[in-house]
Structure formats: structure tokens, C-alpha cells
Design an enzyme around this catalytic site. Structure first.
Site, PDB file in Angstrom:
ATOM      1  N   HIS A 128       0.877  -1.177   0.000  1.00 24.61           N
ATOM      2  CA  HIS A 128       0.000   0.000   0.000  1.00 24.61           C
ATOM      3  C   HIS A 128       0.919   1.235   0.000  1.00 24.61           C
ATOM      4  O   HIS A 128       2.030   1.177   0.530  1.00 24.61           O
ATOM      5  CB  HIS A 128      -0.834  -0.050   1.285  1.00 24.61           C
ATOM      6  CG  HIS A 128      -1.888   0.999   1.410  1.00 24.61           C
ATOM      7  ND1 HIS A 128      -1.629   2.270   1.852  1.00 24.61           N
ATOM      8  CD2 HIS A 128      -3.212   0.946   1.162  1.00 24.61           C
ATOM      9  CE1 HIS A 128      -2.762   2.965   1.874  1.00 24.61           C
ATOM     10  NE2 HIS A 128      -3.736   2.184   1.468  1.00 24.61           N
ATOM     11  N   ASP A 205       3.239  -4.462   7.950  1.00 28.42           N
ATOM     12  CA  ASP A 205       1.996  -3.709   7.812  1.00 28.42           C
ATOM     13  C   ASP A 205       0.858  -4.702   8.016  1.00 28.42           C
ATOM     14  O   ASP A 205       0.575  -5.525   7.135  1.00 28.42           O
ATOM     15  CB  ASP A 205       1.955  -3.075   6.413  1.00 28.42           C
ATOM     16  CG  ASP A 205       0.619  -2.412   6.111  1.00 28.42           C
ATOM     17  OD1 ASP A 205      -0.341  -2.636   6.866  1.00 28.42           O
ATOM     18  OD2 ASP A 205       0.539  -1.690   5.097  1.00 28.42           O
ATOM     19  N   GLN A 208      -4.478  -5.248   7.079  1.00 36.68           N
ATOM     20  CA  GLN A 208      -5.500  -6.187   6.614  1.00 36.68           C
ATOM     21  C   GLN A 208      -5.490  -7.483   7.412  1.00 36.68           C
ATOM     22  O   GLN A 208      -6.432  -8.277   7.304  1.00 36.68           O
ATOM     23  CB  GLN A 208      -5.288  -6.500   5.117  1.00 36.68           C
ATOM     24  CG  GLN A 208      -5.438  -5.302   4.197  1.00 36.68           C
ATOM     25  CD  GLN A 208      -6.847  -4.714   4.196  1.00 36.68           C
ATOM     26  OE1 GLN A 208      -7.820  -5.342   4.583  1.00 36.68           O
ATOM     27  NE2 GLN A 208      -6.955  -3.464   3.760  1.00 36.68           N
ATOM     28  N   LYS A 231     -10.287  -0.760  10.550  1.00 38.25           N
ATOM     29  CA  LYS A 231     -10.403  -1.944   9.689  1.00 38.25           C
ATOM     30  C   LYS A 231     -10.764  -3.181  10.510  1.00 38.25           C
ATOM     31  O   LYS A 231     -11.087  -4.219   9.951  1.00 38.25           O
ATOM     32  CB  LYS A 231      -9.088  -2.179   8.938  1.00 38.25           C
ATOM     33  CG  LYS A 231      -8.808  -1.079   7.908  1.00 38.25           C
ATOM     34  CD  LYS A 231      -7.730  -1.507   6.969  1.00 38.25           C
ATOM     35  CE  LYS A 231      -7.104  -0.328   6.253  1.00 38.25           C
ATOM     36  NZ  LYS A 231      -7.949   0.177   5.161  1.00 38.25           N
ATOM     37  N   CYS A 369      -4.728   2.416  -3.730  1.00 38.50           N
ATOM     38  CA  CYS A 369      -3.511   2.949  -3.098  1.00 38.50           C
ATOM     39  C   CYS A 369      -2.336   1.993  -3.272  1.00 38.50           C
ATOM     40  O   CYS A 369      -1.525   1.820  -2.343  1.00 38.50           O
ATOM     41  CB  CYS A 369      -3.722   3.244  -1.619  1.00 38.50           C
ATOM     42  SG  CYS A 369      -5.028   4.413  -1.314  1.00 38.50           S
TER      43      CYS A 369
HETATM   44  N1  7TS Z   1      -1.742  -0.817   4.653  1.00 38.63           N
HETATM   45  C1  7TS Z   1      -2.649  -1.596   4.054  1.00 38.63           C
HETATM   46  C2  7TS Z   1      -2.287  -2.987   3.642  1.00 38.63           C
HETATM   47  C3  7TS Z   1      -3.936  -1.094   3.840  1.00 38.63           C
HETATM   48  O1  7TS Z   1      -4.846  -1.867   3.255  1.00 38.63           O
HETATM   49  C4  7TS Z   1      -4.239   0.235   4.243  1.00 38.63           C
HETATM   50  C5  7TS Z   1      -5.570   0.868   3.960  1.00 38.63           C
HETATM   51  C6  7TS Z   1      -3.262   0.977   4.900  1.00 38.63           C
HETATM   52  C7  7TS Z   1      -2.009   0.420   5.074  1.00 38.63           C
HETATM   53  C8  7TS Z   1      -3.504   2.349   5.434  1.00 38.63           C
HETATM   54  O2  7TS Z   1      -4.346   2.286   6.531  1.00 38.63           O
HETATM   55  P1  7TS Z   1      -4.885   3.611   7.234  1.00 38.63           P
HETATM   56  O3  7TS Z   1      -5.905   3.113   8.203  1.00 38.63           O
HETATM   57  O4  7TS Z   1      -3.754   4.275   7.868  1.00 38.63           O
HETATM   58  O5  7TS Z   1      -5.505   4.434   6.133  1.00 38.63           O
HETATM   59  N2  7TS Z   1      -6.246   0.294   2.886  1.00 38.63           N
HETATM   60  C9  7TS Z   1      -7.316   0.776   2.246  1.00 38.63           C
HETATM   61  C10 7TS Z   1      -7.918   0.084   1.217  1.00 38.63           C
HETATM   62  O6  7TS Z   1      -7.575  -1.013   0.820  1.00 38.63           O
HETATM   63  N3  7TS Z   1      -8.958   0.825   0.751  1.00 38.63           N
HETATM   64  O7  7TS Z   1      -9.002   1.961   1.448  1.00 38.63           O
HETATM   65  C11 7TS Z   1      -7.995   1.949   2.386  1.00 38.63           C
END
Ligand code: 7TS
Length: 411
Positions: A128, A205, A208, A231, A369
Site C-alpha cells: 500500500h 503492515d 489487513q 479496519k 492505493c
Molecule cells: N496498509 C494496508 C495494507 C492497507 O490496506 C491500508 C488501507 C493501509 C495500510 C492504510 O491504513 P490507514 O488506516 O492508515 O488508512 N487500505 C485501504 C484500502 O484497501 N482501501 O481503502 C484503504
């Protein structure tokens, strides 16, 4: 109310999620975008309301009862997170804004203070943007550069290539546990063991992974693990950076301000101990409370049960989707979570998502992303269906009806 159950029944669980009763474009909402953000059970919503109604005060400072209570509730969640991911110490749990901030914290604290010109940070092709851009930003000031682990067409990382990337120049591995596009579950234990054989630390990371299956940071032996509350069925605005204590202790603070100091004078400031050193300013206390409720909820359902429910649904959905002529799935790894990215013929993913939206179905379309991954897949965008603990086979059947309509309209 839910009770301890042997097998997750999504029809029972759904009753806990008020938003699943609403309509989308006049049709019952079918929410297939949990990887972007999960919906919230009333247990989480109620916990936040209860906190603001009965317990709110700023933490770590008041001597009065209310502030003491708020501090206790906040610190209690730190202990909950510690056991949720099986960390060794509560002070290894740092509350941040989310996965993005957790990775930026490590990049700017650890990276800035240690990386030298020519040093290498190894990421994977399926990251990401939040696990790419912070490293590039730190690279701009330190002279460190990115190296990239390639993958096979199945969406599995090429571990031989990874081994060859590890050299005396490698200063950090930053890799995702589960891809938010391909669903691939990466072999973190193996990745970590290979890096540690050369004394290279590993950041995972877990955005997910934390909502999907049990995570044990001691078993993985990773040095850092980042994830987001929103999430994992908790509120937005909070997330966690786990870091091994010995490592966090050597790192400089990331932001300065209240609550992260020991003493301040104009001549010199000394910093607080872990975890406060990395938690400058008033945190999102209510969201932390909500995260605590989300963890309780997940633990009652059982992470193993959640994972097997989503696995079952993933197999069902994959089978159904494969029957649609012209539909191509990206990511067919042997170990895969409930995420399915696909294209249909040469129909634009946004057109597909728009038709589905009118049928009440929420999916994501775009680059998710992960633009470098899109380049590797030779597509500008995909449709993405992502599953949550509340999704049912009937909803997948409705998705198929929606996709048949897409084929009729654009075919
Ligand atoms: N890493 C992964 C693997 C992700 O899927 C996401 C967000 C992030 C980092 C960032 O997370 P945040 O909570 O700091 O924003 N993924 C997604 C997605 O798949 N669709 O919208 C956000």
C-alpha cells in the site's frame, strides 16, 4: 447480543451492525468494501457513547476521580491490545492515528536517525502507498533507497529474489502481512527469520491482517507491527504501532509536546519512558475506548472463527466469479484472505462499481492505493470485493446478479 460461538453465523452477527439495516440507492445495502473500512457493531458505538456520557476527562494529568478513571480505561485498552497480538509488554503498544501514522513514526524516528546514503530499505511490490511513500520521504533526507521484492503472477512473493536482496546495505524490511488488493498472506515468519539472520529489523503492515486472523507478534518475531482500528470493526482515528521494547527504547521521539516529556526547560528537555515518549498530545481517547470494545467483540466471536468464515466465503465467491465469462481475478495465492480484485473484459472498473452501486452493492474500484502493484499487473485499476465477518453467501449471489447486469449493459 452475541455469545461465544463455535462457528460464526453471519446472520446472527449482522444484527449487531445497525448500518447493515440501511439502504444504498434505495436497495438493501450489500457492503463488500470491508478492506477499506469495516462497519461497526453497536457494542463499539455504545462504548463510545458510554465513555462520553460517563467517563470523559483528559488522561494522565488530573488528580480528580474522573481523570483517573479515564486514564484507567485508556490504559486498560493498551493491555487488551497487548494480549490481542500477544506482545510481551504493554509499553510496546503505541497508540497512533492508524497504520499510516505507525509506519511514518518508524520511518521518521528509526529511519531518519539510522539510515545513511546508500542504505537500502526492502519493500514488496504489493505494498500500500503508506508502506512506500514514508520510506521514500526518509530516503530523500538520508540518501537511503528502496529495493523491491518481486512476485509471481499468482501474487506470491519471490522469496529467492528476496534472499538475494538482503545484503550488508539492507537496513530494514517493510512488508505487508496481507495484500489489500491480491489478498495474499505473506510468509512473515520466514521473511523475518531470513532478515534476522543478518540482523536486519522487520516492519510488518498488519492493516489487513489484524481484522482477519489471530496475530501473534512474538511468534512472527517481527520488530514492528502496524494496524488500524477502523479496519477491525473499531472507530476511525486510532491505530497501533507495536515495537519491540529494546528497539523502541533506542528510538528518538517522533513528535514533541505534552505527555511525552519527563522535564522541560528552555535549556534542555528530557523525554518520558515508553509508551508516552511516542504519544505526544491528547490522544483520541474515545476511539481507544471503542477499539477496546472492538477487540472484546472480536475475541467473543473468535479470530479463528472469523478467519474460517471469510475463507469459506472467499472460496464460494471465487468459484462464482470464475464462472463469469471474461472475468479475470488478480491474486490466486495458495494462502489468501477475503479480498478479490478483478476486471471484466475491457469494461472500466468504475463503470462496474457504478452499476453495482445502483443495485445496493458497495465495492471499491481504482488503484487501491497500490499504484506500483497496478503497474506490475498491467492494469490501471481493478474492481475489488472485500469480505467481512458479516457477509453472507446470499450477498455474493446478489453480486453475481449485479455482474450479469454489467455484462448485459456493456457486453
Ligand atoms: N496498509 C494496508 C495494507 C492497507 O490496506 C491500508 C488501507 C493501509 C495500510 C492504510 O491504513 P490507514 O488506516 O492508515 O488508512 N487500505 C485501504 C484500502 O484497501 N482501501 O481503502 C484503504
Amino acid at each position: 447480543m452475541i455469545s461465544e460461538m463455535a462457528k460464526l453465523d453471519p446472520y446472527i452477527v449482522r444484527a449487531d451492525f445497525p448500518i447493515l439495516q440501511i439502504q444504498n440507492r434505495g436497495k438493501p445495502l450489500i457492503y463488500l468494501d470491508t478492506s477499506a473500512s469495516a462497519q461497526k457493531p453497536h457494542q463499539v458505538i455504545d462504548a463510545i457513547q458510554h465513555y462520553y456520557t460517563h467517563q470523559h476527562a483528559n488522561i494522565h494529568r488530573g488528580v480528580y476521580e474522573l481523570s483517573e478513571q479515564a486514564t484507567q480505561v485508556f490504559e486498560g485498552v493498551r493491555h487488551q491490545v497487548k494480549s490481542f497480538i500477544n506482545a510481551q509488554h504493554a509499553e510496546e503498544i503505541i497508540f497512533v492515528r492508524g497504520t499510516t501514522e505507525a509506519i511514518n513514526l518508524v520511518a521518521h524516528s528509526y529511519g531518519r536517525s539510522r539510515f545513511q546514503p546508500g542504505d537500502e530499505i526492502v519493500v514488496s511490490v504489493m505494498e500500500h502507498h503508506s508502506n512506500i511513500v514514508p520510506w521514500q520521504m526518509v530516503g530523500e533526507v538520508t540518501g537511503a533507497v528502496l529495493r523491491v521484492i518481486p512476485m509471481a503472477d499468482t501474487g506470491e512473493l519471490d522469496l529467492d529474489a528476496y534472499r538475494q536482496l538482503l545484503t550488508a546495505r539492507t537496513k530494514l524490511i517493510a512488508v505487508t502481512h496481507i495484500s489489500n488488493v491480491l489478498g495474499t498472506i505473506n510468509p512473515i515468519k520466514e521473511i523475518t527469520a531470513l532478515a534476522h539472520a543478518q540482523q536486519i529489523p522487520v516492519l510488518v503492515d498488519g492493516a489487513q491482517a489484524a481484522p482477519f486472523f489471530p496475530v501473534d507478534v512474538q511468534a512472527l518475531d517481527c520488530d514492528f507491527y502496524a494496524f488500524s482500528s477502523h479496519k477491525m470493526y473499531g472507530p476511525t482515528g486510532v491505530g497501533v504501532l507495536y515495537g519491540k521494547k529494546a528497539l523502541l527504547e533506542t528510538m528518538p521521539p517522533y513528535q514533541g509536546g505534552g505527555d511525552m516529556i519527563e522535564t522541560v526547560s528552555f535549556a534542555k528537555t528530557t523525554y518520558a519512558k515508553l509508551p508516552n515518549k511516542f504519544e505526544a498530545g491528547t490522544p483520541n481517547i474515545a476511539a481507544v475506548v471503542g477499539l477496546g470494545a472492538a477487540i472484546r467483540y472480536l475475541q467473543i466471536l473468535g479470530m479463528e472463527n472469523i478467519a474460517s468464515h471469510e475463507q469459506e466465503l472467499l472460496h464460494y465467491a471465487t468459484e462464482q466469479l470464475q464462472a463469469i465469462a471474461g472475468l479475470r481475478i488478480f491474486g490466486t495465492a495458495k494462502h489468501k484472505a477475503g479480498v478479490i480484485a478483478f476486471v471484466v473484459d475491457d469494461i472500466h472498473p468504475h463503470d462496474i462499481a457504478t452499476v453495482l452501486d445502483h443495485a445496493g452493492i458497495a465495492v471499491r474500484a481504482g488503484h487501491h492505493c497500490a499504484m506500483p502493484l497496478m503497474e506490475r499487473l498491467h492494469v490501471p485499476a481493478t474492481v475489488r470485493v472485500s469480505l467481512g465477518l458479516y457477509n453472507t453467501r446470499e450477498e455474493i449471489d446478489q453480486l453475481m446478479v449485479g455482474l450479469q447486469q454489467v455484462k448485459r449493459l456493456f457486453g
